[in-house]
Design a protein around this motif. Sequence first.
Motif, PDB file in Angstrom:
ATOM      1  N   TRP A 188       0.828  -1.210   0.000  1.00  0.00           N
ATOM      2  CA  TRP A 188       0.000   0.000   0.000  1.00  0.00           C
ATOM      3  C   TRP A 188       0.859   1.255   0.000  1.00  0.00           C
ATOM      4  CZ3 TRP A 188      -4.618   0.930  -1.497  1.00  0.00           C
ATOM      5  CH2 TRP A 188      -5.304   2.079  -1.111  1.00  0.00           C
ATOM      6  N   ASP A 189       1.937   1.269   0.789  1.00  0.00           N
ATOM      7  CA  ASP A 189       2.825   2.436   0.826  1.00  0.00           C
ATOM      8  C   ASP A 189       3.518   2.634  -0.517  1.00  0.00           C
ATOM      9  OD1 ASP A 189       2.216   3.154   3.400  1.00  0.00           O
ATOM     10  OD2 ASP A 189       3.880   2.045   4.296  1.00  0.00           O
ATOM     11  N   LEU A 190       3.961   1.550  -1.118  1.00  0.00           N
ATOM     12  CA  LEU A 190       4.639   1.670  -2.404  1.00  0.00           C
ATOM     13  C   LEU A 190       3.677   2.176  -3.469  1.00  0.00           C
ATOM     14  CD1 LEU A 190       7.089   1.338  -4.205  1.00  0.00           C
ATOM     15  CD2 LEU A 190       6.517  -1.085  -4.477  1.00  0.00           C
ATOM     16  N   MET A 191       2.446   1.652  -3.489  1.00  0.00           N
ATOM     17  CA  MET A 191       1.479   2.107  -4.483  1.00  0.00           C
ATOM     18  C   MET A 191       1.109   3.570  -4.274  1.00  0.00           C
ATOM     19  SD  MET A 191      -1.104  -1.090  -5.252  1.00  0.00           S
ATOM     20  CE  MET A 191      -1.724  -1.213  -3.586  1.00  0.00           C
ATOM     21  N   ASN A 192       1.023   4.004  -3.019  1.00  0.00           N
ATOM     22  CA  ASN A 192       0.729   5.414  -2.752  1.00  0.00           C
ATOM     23  C   ASN A 192       1.871   6.316  -3.204  1.00  0.00           C
ATOM     24  OD1 ASN A 192      -1.860   6.259  -1.321  1.00  0.00           O
ATOM     25  ND2 ASN A 192      -1.340   4.378  -0.232  1.00  0.00           N
ATOM     26  N   TYR A 193       3.092   5.862  -2.991  1.00  0.00           N
ATOM     27  CA  TYR A 193       4.245   6.622  -3.479  1.00  0.00           C
ATOM     28  C   TYR A 193       4.184   6.765  -5.002  1.00  0.00           C
ATOM     29  CZ  TYR A 193       9.001   7.688  -4.910  1.00  0.00           C
ATOM     30  OH  TYR A 193      10.095   8.259  -5.516  1.00  0.00           O
ATOM     31  N   LEU A 194       3.890   5.671  -5.686  1.00  0.00           N
ATOM     32  CA  LEU A 194       3.819   5.707  -7.146  1.00  0.00           C
ATOM     33  C   LEU A 194       2.657   6.577  -7.614  1.00  0.00           C
ATOM     34  CD1 LEU A 194       4.573   1.949  -7.896  1.00  0.00           C
ATOM     35  CD2 LEU A 194       6.153   3.894  -8.018  1.00  0.00           C
ATOM     36  N   ALA A 195       1.544   6.527  -6.904  1.00  0.00           N
ATOM     37  CA  ALA A 195       0.410   7.384  -7.250  1.00  0.00           C
ATOM     38  C   ALA A 195       0.804   8.854  -7.135  1.00  0.00           C
ATOM     39  CB  ALA A 195      -0.777   7.079  -6.337  1.00  0.00           C
ATOM     40  N   ASP A 196       1.579   9.178  -6.126  1.00  0.00           N
ATOM     41  CA  ASP A 196       2.043  10.558  -5.940  1.00  0.00           C
ATOM     42  C   ASP A 196       2.918  10.995  -7.099  1.00  0.00           C
ATOM     43  OD1 ASP A 196       2.224  12.958  -4.531  1.00  0.00           O
ATOM     44  OD2 ASP A 196       4.087  12.352  -3.565  1.00  0.00           O
ATOM     45  N   GLN A 197       3.796  10.110  -7.557  1.00  0.00           N
ATOM     46  CA  GLN A 197       4.680  10.457  -8.669  1.00  0.00           C
ATOM     47  C   GLN A 197       3.901  10.676  -9.965  1.00  0.00           C
ATOM     48  OE1 GLN A 197       7.709  11.030  -7.372  1.00  0.00           O
ATOM     49  NE2 GLN A 197       6.626  10.228  -5.598  1.00  0.00           N
ATOM     50  N   GLU A 198       2.828   9.931 -10.139  1.00  0.00           N
ATOM     51  CA  GLU A 198       2.046  10.031 -11.370  1.00  0.00           C
ATOM     52  C   GLU A 198       0.983  11.124 -11.294  1.00  0.00           C
ATOM     53  OE1 GLU A 198       2.997   8.386 -13.849  1.00  0.00           O
ATOM     54  OE2 GLU A 198       4.102   6.659 -13.050  1.00  0.00           O
ATOM     55  N   GLY A 199       0.812  11.729 -10.103  1.00  0.00           N
ATOM     56  CA  GLY A 199      -0.272  12.670  -9.928  1.00  0.00           C
ATOM     57  C   GLY A 199      -1.623  11.980  -9.891  1.00  0.00           C
ATOM     58  N   PHE A 200      -1.634  10.718  -9.398  1.00  0.00           N
ATOM     59  CA  PHE A 200      -2.835   9.896  -9.383  1.00  0.00           C
ATOM     60  C   PHE A 200      -3.368   9.757  -7.958  1.00  0.00           C
ATOM     61  CE2 PHE A 200      -2.082   7.090 -13.411  1.00  0.00           C
ATOM     62  CZ  PHE A 200      -2.180   8.223 -14.193  1.00  0.00           C
ATOM     63  N   THR A 201      -4.512   9.120  -7.873  1.00  0.00           N
ATOM     64  CA  THR A 201      -5.113   8.745  -6.599  1.00  0.00           C
ATOM     65  C   THR A 201      -5.288   7.236  -6.570  1.00  0.00           C
ATOM     66  OG1 THR A 201      -6.245  10.825  -6.159  1.00  0.00           O
ATOM     67  CG2 THR A 201      -7.220   8.863  -5.213  1.00  0.00           C
ATOM     68  N   LEU A 202      -5.078   6.667  -5.396  1.00  0.00           N
ATOM     69  CA  LEU A 202      -5.218   5.229  -5.183  1.00  0.00           C
ATOM     70  C   LEU A 202      -6.408   5.016  -4.267  1.00  0.00           C
ATOM     71  CD1 LEU A 202      -3.794   2.421  -5.583  1.00  0.00           C
ATOM     72  CD2 LEU A 202      -2.623   2.894  -3.429  1.00  0.00           C
ATOM     73  N   ARG A 203      -7.299   4.110  -4.648  1.00  0.00           N
ATOM     74  CA  ARG A 203      -8.503   3.909  -3.853  1.00  0.00           C
ATOM     75  C   ARG A 203      -9.045   2.504  -4.081  1.00  0.00           C
ATOM     76  NH1 ARG A 203     -10.220   5.598   0.804  1.00  0.00           N
ATOM     77  NH2 ARG A 203     -12.459   5.741   0.985  1.00  0.00           N
ATOM     78  N   VAL A 204      -9.650   1.924  -3.058  1.00  0.00           N
ATOM     79  CA  VAL A 204     -10.316   0.628  -3.172  1.00  0.00           C
ATOM     80  C   VAL A 204     -11.780   0.817  -2.808  1.00  0.00           C
ATOM     81  CG1 VAL A 204     -10.488  -1.717  -2.273  1.00  0.00           C
ATOM     82  CG2 VAL A 204      -8.236  -0.701  -2.657  1.00  0.00           C
ATOM     83  N   VAL A 205     -12.653   0.400  -3.705  1.00  0.00           N
ATOM     84  CA  VAL A 205     -14.098   0.426  -3.457  1.00  0.00           C
ATOM     85  C   VAL A 205     -14.639  -0.961  -3.754  1.00  0.00           C
ATOM     86  CG1 VAL A 205     -16.311   1.447  -4.077  1.00  0.00           C
ATOM     87  CG2 VAL A 205     -14.252   2.864  -4.092  1.00  0.00           C
ATOM     88  N   GLY A 206     -15.318  -1.551  -2.767  1.00  0.00           N
ATOM     89  CA  GLY A 206     -15.805  -2.917  -2.947  1.00  0.00           C
ATOM     90  C   GLY A 206     -14.633  -3.848  -3.163  1.00  0.00           C
ATOM     91  N   ASN A 207     -14.658  -4.565  -4.273  1.00  0.00           N
ATOM     92  CA  ASN A 207     -13.593  -5.507  -4.599  1.00  0.00           C
ATOM     93  C   ASN A 207     -12.755  -5.017  -5.770  1.00  0.00           C
ATOM     94  OD1 ASN A 207     -12.277  -8.000  -4.060  1.00  0.00           O
ATOM     95  ND2 ASN A 207     -13.274  -8.932  -5.836  1.00  0.00           N
ATOM     96  N   THR A 208     -12.708  -3.688  -5.949  1.00  0.00           N
ATOM     97  CA  THR A 208     -11.998  -3.111  -7.086  1.00  0.00           C
ATOM     98  C   THR A 208     -10.969  -2.087  -6.620  1.00  0.00           C
ATOM     99  OG1 THR A 208     -13.939  -3.407  -8.511  1.00  0.00           O
ATOM    100  CG2 THR A 208     -12.240  -1.889  -9.283  1.00  0.00           C
TER     101      THR A 208
END
Length: 380
Positions: A188-208
């Motif tokens: 989760w920390d690594l994906m959040n770091y990558l989201a920050d670099q891309e200017g993206f948001t990381l989120r989980v809703v339901g099973n997605t």
Amino acid sequence: MITLQQQGNFRPFSRPRSIVKVNNTYVPFDSWNVDLNGYSAADTFTLTCPFRILDYLKGSTILANTPDTKTILLTQPDILVEVYGGYPTNPNNYTENDLTQLMYGYLDTIDFYFDEQGERVQIQGRNEVAPFMDTKTTDKYPNQTSSAIVTMFAQQQGLQSQITPTYTLVGTYYSDNQVQLTTDITQWDLMNYLADQEGFTLRVVGNTLYFGPRDSFLKSSTLPYTWGQNIKTLHLQRTPHAAKNIKVEVITWVPGKKTRITATASNTTSYAKRVTGTSAHQEWTETYYYPGLTKEQAQQKANTILDQLSQSELIGDLTCDGNDQQDIYQPIQLYGTGLGSDLKYWPTKVTHSFDQQQGKYGMTLNFSNLNLPTSSNGGI
């Protein structure tokens, strides 16, 4: 109170209903709370159910113990909890298909209570963010793209995914940012770091699992909330960033090259000048990473963020009857409080709650009038 025509999300022709499933089995419950938290955080739940101590087993072993059979709450490692709420067209005949799924997550802790009121169990857990938070990785995958890494992690955890493709090898971010990644960090920390670099948001809703630009998550329409109509309690607070010195740094680079560009925008307020050198003086610093910008684009981005931060922020919270359509992606429009505060707001936290005995479905909503991007210190 300002008298207005009716402007609110009302459900006058139905009554609130809820369904709870544990391991795909319908279970009775006393109450539940579901916290839909901010971006990059896990959604959480607390569920209270009746519990039985029986001489012999009758029916499911989910909420019962016998001298010969243990409840699965004590024996099974992964226990799925689904919480549904809403206003079905027919409140006397409904299924989960007539309601909104507010939580799809797994049990973390269980508390059993035995007192004069009887036996009950309280279950607490998180949504499908939990497996990523609980799984560490030593490989940082420098020769893969952010979207490839996020897709791989989603598959490993058995989640569906909706991921915007990226094309830069993530090793570029590590070297250009000169960040020192810890030996083992969570997925989760690594994906959040990558989201920050891309200017993206990381989120989980339901099973997605969702990975993409933040604005793509936000809904375009607003839900109306009116003081004196569909709001029970309301609290507003002005928290002016303008009372502080503000410094915004936007860092960018050309993928694959070592060239690093830093654009800075700052604003010193008259209030901050008066209190400089005193304990009241504060400085507000924000750093953002956006790959692939020119120097001019980086400066424009810094100026835009500074303009946002320089505004007076209004934050608040309200309580009302439950609205199953409200989540943190759904902006709201406030009415009935007058000029300057009847504005569009963005939720920062939404708490849904249900009391089965009283048949009450309630909601608490925290919000801000500034839709600010997520900042980072650039290291994990």
